[in-house]
Design an enzyme around this catalytic site. Sequence first.
Site, mmCIF file in Angstrom:
data_model
loop_
_atom_site.group_PDB
_atom_site.id
_atom_site.type_symbol
_atom_site.label_atom_id
_atom_site.label_comp_id
_atom_site.label_asym_id
_atom_site.label_seq_id
_atom_site.Cartn_x
_atom_site.Cartn_y
_atom_site.Cartn_z
ATOM 1 N N HIS A 141 0.833 -1.211 0.000
ATOM 2 C CA HIS A 141 0.000 0.000 0.000
ATOM 3 C C HIS A 141 0.865 1.259 0.000
ATOM 4 C CE1 HIS A 141 -2.061 -3.312 2.202
ATOM 5 N NE2 HIS A 141 -2.991 -3.062 1.297
HETATM 6 S S1 FES Z 1 1.712 -0.450 3.270
HETATM 7 FE FE1 FES Z 1 0.132 -1.823 3.746
HETATM 8 S S2 FES Z 1 1.172 -3.597 4.409
HETATM 9 FE FE2 FES Z 1 2.724 -2.176 3.979
#
Ligand code: FES
Length: 176
Positions: A141
């Site tokens: 993410h």
């Molecule tokens: S940014 Fe979501 S698990 Fe690493």
Amino acid sequence: MTTASSADHPTRRDFLYVATGAVAAVGAAATVWPLVSQMNPDASTIAAGAPIEVDLTPIAEGQDIKVFWRGKPIYISHRTKKQIDEARKVPVASLPDPQSDEARVKPGHDQWLVVVGICTHLGCIPIAHEGAYDGFFCPCHGSVYDTSGRIRQGPAPTNLPVPPYTFVSDTKIQIG
Ligand code: FES
């Protein structure tokens, strides 16, 4: 006409001596092996969190390695002076999870960063030497950590944790 002596041709009794010697040798080896293998922690002990020692000698400046402790990936980074300087010039109060670089390394061993390589967002494994801060980038993410493993961008709420570790010599650490 001569007959063959026992020196020329092994008799049945000689064969028995040879066979007994071979069995004794195998027996000795079989006795030594359990003793040697007993000196290493078994897999369940390692999984339960036995300390591990890591030799830092092969890690060149600017490189990192990943080892496993308690089933978790641990990054060990041999930081360059530039990476250390970058981590230290950041105003600590501006960080999402304020922590100085000095608090995340061992005194006198500023070049070594040891962090748990599990993203504090949802647990993906970040990639080292990626992202805008030359630290770690989590591809799941988009969390970005700096050269001190501190969260700088993205949804991760906290810095990469520093596991318990000590320097047992200038070139060796014990994790756990
Ligand atoms: S940014 Fe979501 S698990 Fe690493």
